[in-house]
Design a protein around this motif. Sequence first.
Motif: not given
Length: 532
Positions: A1-29
């Motif tokens: 699957m293709n996306y407009d953008c993928v941010l890879r290998n980040g420390r994800i802090v999701d905004g809820t106050g939950s602990p961070w974890y490593r992963g990617d974020v894909a952005v599309d449309d």
Amino acid sequence: MNYDCVLRNGRIVDGTGSPWYRGDVAVDDGRIAAVGTVEGEGDAEIDLDDDVVAPGFIDVHTHSDFTLPANREAHSKVRQGVTLEVVGNCGTSVAPRYGAASRSVDDWFESRGLGDAVDADEWESMAGYLEYLEADGLSLNVGSLVGHGNVRAAVVGYEDRAPSTDELDEMCELVAEAMTDGAVGLSTGLFYPPGCYADVDEVVALAEVAADHGGFYATHMRSESDDLLESVEEAIEIGRRADAPVQVSHHKAIGPDNWGKVRATLRRMELVREREGIDVQCDQYPYVASSTSLGAFLPDWAHDGGDDALLERLRDPETRARIREDLKTERTADWDGVLVTGVQNPDLKGIEGRTIAELAARSGEERPPAELLLDIVLEDENRTMHVSFGMDEADVRTVLRHDLTMVGSDGSSLRRSGPLGEGVPHPRNYGTFPRVLGRYVREEEVIPLERAIHKMTGMPASRLGLDDRGVLKRDARADVTAFDPETVEQTGDFLDPAVYPAGVDHVLVNGEFVVRDGDHTGARPGVVIGAS
């Protein structure tokens, strides 16, 4: 699957106050398509190399409503990672624009040489202003409160009196119109004229209208110094009677005699939430110095009738002496703590970056500090801005740690050159969010990273009633900030504030890069948000 953008290998802090974890974020449309392990590829692939990726920061308390029409790329904010600003705070918005309110808005642009660049005649209502912003695009999203000061000035002017029944009805109609047009709530500046002339009943009537339309009540309280406790009670009473969520703006205690009172005010907010269900919260900028007009030192009665009346009083020796005796000097410890940051009279440009004490010392025995302050207000026609060093660092930390506090700059979207890059404005305009992340999270460990991010994202999004911003989750709007937690920091200071921060590498607004590899892209994908 293709996306407009993928941010890879980040420390994800999701905004809820939950602990961070490593992963990617894909952005599309324009939306977040996936969070965690992302299969497929992006048209743009960004390796974050263990940098933090978080929701775009929401600046819940700003004054960019005047600067955004002339600085649509919002340089000083998006470079901090801010993707949404709430303007119209402290009782001052650019709409509605009628009568005395219209004159004050026009004067702001004209006095800064922006009359040709910004055509304020294109709007009078909130709808007209928001449409004006969207017409030529913005680099971030924006929501606006309707300012009580504008509403009062439009109907009553700057007179120290209560509105008549018909006038209050007209004011309520203006608030209702602004809310229908897209405002997110009502703000007051009860410390400033003309808001300082309003009683509780007047404010309750207007806040009730805003609440009926899904908005909240934000207040620069009547006092943040000697009457701080009473002012918090007044804000709570307004929320209780109007059935409106309450946002105490830039919560602090000014003056050494008042330091430590924030422990009592924060506890009071906790209690009314627990016992009465009143939704009261606050925001804060993380500095020991405030900033406002130099004329704010003058007593309320001196402003009765507006700036023209004030200047006439300053020209009259007897009235001027009375004003000098009534100066609100509790706002700072001494004149060494009053820094002149911006003047409009070109003949006064040399005093920018100087304290009142320093300027008085240079004048020898001729002008005591209080007289010099009045001279400046008169010569600059009450347009001078200043910074006051009147807060306590321990209080700053106490407020920042508290669960009811979110982060707000109380600043404006500025740039480093041109009419919006002059003077020595408060560094909060350029560095509020990196300062929290660099100083109070990394260096001093006042709060953990996840809580700090929550105060900048999920918390203000909840206050605004937004469930598709402020959190990294699938189908949310793709407002995203990526920064290096080891280098992020504010790089300017009070004498050299116009410096963009370090460590903020990428910022996306509605799925488009507005900052990439630390540089502004010039993109303007921002939209207007309204009350939910």
